[in-house]
Design an enzyme around this catalytic site. Structure first.
Site, PDB file in Angstrom:
ATOM      1  CE  LYS A  78       1.026  -6.309   0.571  1.00  0.00           C
ATOM      2  NZ  LYS A  78       2.316  -5.927   1.163  1.00  0.00           N
ATOM      3  CB  SER A 158       1.947  -6.440   5.129  1.00  0.00           C
ATOM      4  OG  SER A 158       2.623  -5.901   3.991  1.00  0.00           O
ATOM      5  CB  SER A 182       5.837  -6.169   3.926  1.00  0.00           C
ATOM      6  OG  SER A 182       5.451  -5.656   5.170  1.00  0.00           O
TER       7      SER A 182
END
Length: 490
Positions: A78, A158, A182
């Site tokens: 990420k 997210s 998330s």
């Protein structure tokens, strides 16, 4: 040879050990898959040369019998994690061009275990979002589509890039982060497994901060076993992060015994919210039945402070964000927009660099921390947070783990017009309590709705008892069956 990207981490690990294929061959398969999946927009930075270099080093170690726990396993990272010499932008314009000269603790742990980096994954800007639509690099598309439709859907946020990449078989697993859901919400939307460990289980050093008392690193993987393998390597105590906890990291994979006989599973009555779709309710009931059939005892519990969790979260998180994001001023790194003087430069840089959702949360956070409002909002939200934790403490006196839906719906359409941000924030309704209390939570795929879209169930555990979560999640996964990859359309 079958397509190597179809292998789970556990299967790839065994295949590499038996010399059925090399780490370089495995990595090459993923690089080809990534190159043919640009339409998903899951990767914002590809690192094929670095990946092949790391894979070659893995092959050398494997040939000597010196392989680590994740030797030769290709992962996506990420964009929130700092990676030495590779851009880390938190998918924000304000971090344009930022290439860290250091490695986050979590990614360093993974490289030490022999993992291979395929590149950096898309996400909501500064992890602020529930649909992966706030990224400066554009939205991620969910690899899942409803039956008979060609409509693009969100992967959740997210960590939408992480979830989409794992679901689409673009990486064996991915790092993610969870501030209010998330990891768990995008995992539910994409038919993958995501665990948010207990706050302090993984170091936050080298992760771009959103809300420091809520952020926690964790993995998104295809199976419960893969998630257990990943978390074992990610977790550690870290002198550079004083909130990381000095506790031994268990062998999570060994916890997957398949036996939950006599375990008590809590079902919170407050999670039956008004307007919850029939398919979510039915899926939850199916999960309850599966656990009962496996020998667990189902206990109804009450978490009365649940109704205050979302409003309290959307005070605490923006308050911490407004403080954390004050450092982005255009002076030391990232974007700089020249101005007439230093104040003008600050203002122009921040105006150009932050997206609208990030600006909204900075404004909310600055407001609730301002003189005259601090006591009315921020202090009161922190008191609510304590009461939420006490609810869980009381529940865990009688139950071992808690089963809830992961999301209030299946994945919704991309670019759905949401004029009221509160409507988007409601996607976190089942997940934020876990962050507020600092507890571990895992999402497991538990079937599909009548349109063929994945639905997930969430298990919540006691602090630092991820082993019980993995054991229970493994039973759910066995009953539901491991979800196949989505039909390829990209």
């Amino acid at each position: 040879m079958t397509d190597l990207t179809g292998l789970t981490i556990a299967e790839a690990r065994d295949g590499l050990a038996k010399k059925e294929f090399t780490a370089t061959e495995l990595t090459t398969s993923y690089i080809k898959a990534i190159d043919s999946a640009d339409e998903l927009n899951a990767f914002i930075t590809k690192t094929p040369e670095k990946a092949l270099e790391m894979a070659a080093a893995s092959d050398a170690r494997l040939s000597k019998g010196e392989g680590g726990a994740l030797e030769g396993i290709p992962l996506g990272i990420k964009d929130l994690y700092c990676t030495k010499g590779v851009g880390a932008y938190a998918c924000s314009h304000i971090l344009d061009g930022f290439k860290p000269e250091y490695e986050s603790t979590v990614t360093q742990n993974l490289w030490d275990a022999g993992a291979v980096m395929l590149g950096k994954l898309n996400m909501d800007e500064f992890a602020m979002g529930s649909a992966n639509e706030t990224s400066y690099f554009g939205p991620v598309k969910n690899p899942w589509r409803a039956k008979g439709e060609s409509v693009d859907r969100v992967p959740g946020g997210s960590s939408g890039g992480s979830a989409a990449a794992v679901a689409a078989r673009l990486c064996a697993a991915a790092t993610a982060s969870d501030t209010g859901g998330s990891i768990r919400q995008p995992a539910a939307f994409t038919g993958t497994v995501g665990i948010k460990p207990t706050y302090g289980r993984c170091s936050r050093w080298g992760m771009v901060a959103f809300a420091s008392s809520l952020d926690q690193a964790g993995p998104i993987a295809r199976t419960v076993r893969d998630a257990a393998i990943m978390l074992k390597s990610m977790a550690s105590v870290d002198a550079k992060d004083t909130t990381s906890v000095n506790l031994p990291v268990p062998d999570y994979e060994a916890a997957l015994t398949g036996n939950i006989k006599g375990m008590k599973i809590g079902i919170p009555k407050e999670y039956r919210v008004d307007g919850m779709p029939e398919e979510v309710e039915a899926n939850w009931q199916q999960g309850i039945n599966w656990l009962k059939e496996a020998g667990a005892e189902i206990v109804e519990i009450s978490l009365p402070m649940t109704k205050y969790a979302l409003p309290a979260y959307y005070i605490v998180a923006p308050a911490e964000a407004s403080s954390n994001l004050a450092r982005y001023d255009g002076v030391k790194y990232g974007l700089r927009v020249n101005g007439d003087d230093i104040i003008d430069m600050y203002e122009k840089t921040r105006a150009a660099g932050f997206g609208s959702e990030v600006k909204r949360r900075i404004l909310i956070g600055t407001y609730v921390l301002s003189a005259g409002y601090y006591d009315a909002y921020y202090l009161r939200a922190q008191k609510i947070r304590t009461l939420i934790k006490q609810d869980f403490d009381k529940a865990f006196e009688t139950v071992d783990t808690i089963l809830t839906p992961a999301t209030p719906s299946a994945a919704f359409e991309l670019n759905k017009v949401v004029t009221d941000p509160v409507e988007m924030y409601l996607n976190d309704i089942f997940t934020v309590t876990v962050n507020m209390a600092g507890l571990p939570g895992i999402t497991v795929p538990a079937g599909q709705n009548d349109k063929g879209l994945p639905l997930g169930l969430q298990l919540i555990g006691k602090a630092f008892d991820e082993e019980t979560l993995f054991r229970t999640a493994g039973v759910l996964e066995q009953a539901a069956g491991i979800m196949d990859a989505p039909a390829k359309w990209w």
